[in-house]
Design a protein around this motif. Sequence first.
Motif, mmCIF file in Angstrom:
data_model
loop_
_atom_site.group_PDB
_atom_site.id
_atom_site.type_symbol
_atom_site.label_atom_id
_atom_site.label_comp_id
_atom_site.label_asym_id
_atom_site.label_seq_id
_atom_site.Cartn_x
_atom_site.Cartn_y
_atom_site.Cartn_z
ATOM 1 N N THR A 7 0.849 -1.188 0.000
ATOM 2 C CA THR A 7 0.000 0.000 0.000
ATOM 3 C C THR A 7 0.890 1.245 0.000
ATOM 4 O OG1 THR A 7 -0.028 0.194 2.401
ATOM 5 C CG2 THR A 7 -1.714 -1.247 1.404
ATOM 6 N N GLU A 8 0.297 2.393 -0.193
ATOM 7 C CA GLU A 8 1.051 3.649 -0.088
ATOM 8 C C GLU A 8 1.594 3.815 1.331
ATOM 9 O OE1 GLU A 8 2.089 5.694 -2.552
ATOM 10 O OE2 GLU A 8 1.205 4.108 -3.781
ATOM 11 N N HIS A 9 0.815 3.358 2.315
ATOM 12 C CA HIS A 9 1.265 3.403 3.708
ATOM 13 C C HIS A 9 2.528 2.561 3.883
ATOM 14 C CE1 HIS A 9 1.086 3.604 8.069
ATOM 15 N NE2 HIS A 9 1.199 2.289 8.087
ATOM 16 N N ASP A 10 2.556 1.365 3.306
ATOM 17 C CA ASP A 10 3.746 0.504 3.377
ATOM 18 C C ASP A 10 4.952 1.219 2.795
ATOM 19 O OD1 ASP A 10 2.213 -1.611 4.396
ATOM 20 O OD2 ASP A 10 1.937 -2.520 2.425
ATOM 21 N N LYS A 11 4.775 1.852 1.651
ATOM 22 C CA LYS A 11 5.880 2.555 0.990
ATOM 23 C C LYS A 11 6.406 3.690 1.863
ATOM 24 C CE LYS A 11 4.249 1.270 -3.546
ATOM 25 N NZ LYS A 11 3.506 1.665 -4.730
ATOM 26 N N GLU A 12 5.509 4.371 2.541
ATOM 27 C CA GLU A 12 5.916 5.452 3.450
ATOM 28 C C GLU A 12 6.699 4.888 4.640
ATOM 29 O OE1 GLU A 12 5.879 9.645 4.199
ATOM 30 O OE2 GLU A 12 5.405 8.468 2.433
ATOM 31 N N GLU A 117 13.058 -2.657 -0.256
ATOM 32 C CA GLU A 117 12.631 -1.907 -1.428
ATOM 33 C C GLU A 117 12.158 -2.764 -2.586
ATOM 34 O OE1 GLU A 117 16.020 0.725 -1.961
ATOM 35 O OE2 GLU A 117 15.074 2.239 -0.660
ATOM 36 N N THR A 118 12.076 -4.081 -2.384
ATOM 37 C CA THR A 118 11.498 -4.907 -3.443
ATOM 38 C C THR A 118 10.023 -4.555 -3.568
ATOM 39 O OG1 THR A 118 11.025 -6.729 -1.923
ATOM 40 C CG2 THR A 118 13.099 -6.833 -3.143
ATOM 41 N N LYS A 119 9.494 -4.636 -4.792
ATOM 42 C CA LYS A 119 8.128 -4.149 -5.021
ATOM 43 C C LYS A 119 7.070 -4.937 -4.255
ATOM 44 C CE LYS A 119 7.232 -6.569 -9.379
ATOM 45 N NZ LYS A 119 6.150 -7.436 -9.033
ATOM 46 N N ASP A 120 7.357 -6.166 -3.920
ATOM 47 C CA ASP A 120 6.366 -6.960 -3.187
ATOM 48 C C ASP A 120 6.790 -7.212 -1.737
ATOM 49 O OD1 ASP A 120 8.445 -8.630 -3.843
ATOM 50 O OD2 ASP A 120 7.198 -10.265 -4.588
#
Length: 165
Positions: A7-12, A117-120
């Motif tokens: 999610t965007e939250h995960d990325k943050e 930083e892997t996409k999954d």
Amino acid sequence: KPAYMQTEHDKEVIKYLVKFIHGGQAFAPLKAVLEKIPFKITGIVPDHLPYSIWQQVEHLRMSQFDILDFSRNPDYKGMNWPADYWPKDPAPIEEETLAKSIKQIFADQEEFIALLETKDCDLYTPFAWGDGQNLLREAMLIANHNGYHSAEIVLLRRLLGAWKK
């Protein structure tokens, strides 16, 4: 099992974990702490302290590698505490040994960040080979552990006259 959907939250969260791992948020960045350490002081154990700068540096390397290995290796084999986490000798054999250890700390740090930083990247699901640990916990452990020992290295450098005022 389908790949985890970030999610965007995960990325943050990942963005902040990377910043914490690099340091400099609430304490000196690890790169600043480990740069330009005069080799002649790395093996000195000051009075009333149980360790030298070398022992702290090498402990950082050993511990961080263990966390990295645990986080990516389903066949992880635990190390023996404390023998496998602390060098026996207070001083490195030569300057090259110290430089190699510091270089490895940053290489392993970047490998761990690559996991984040892997996409999954799934921060929350416990590893099948652990006892409840997940990648989020291991990232926080690296940041916390490195921050703690960075402060100890700064203290040693100050005591030995090799830290900026």
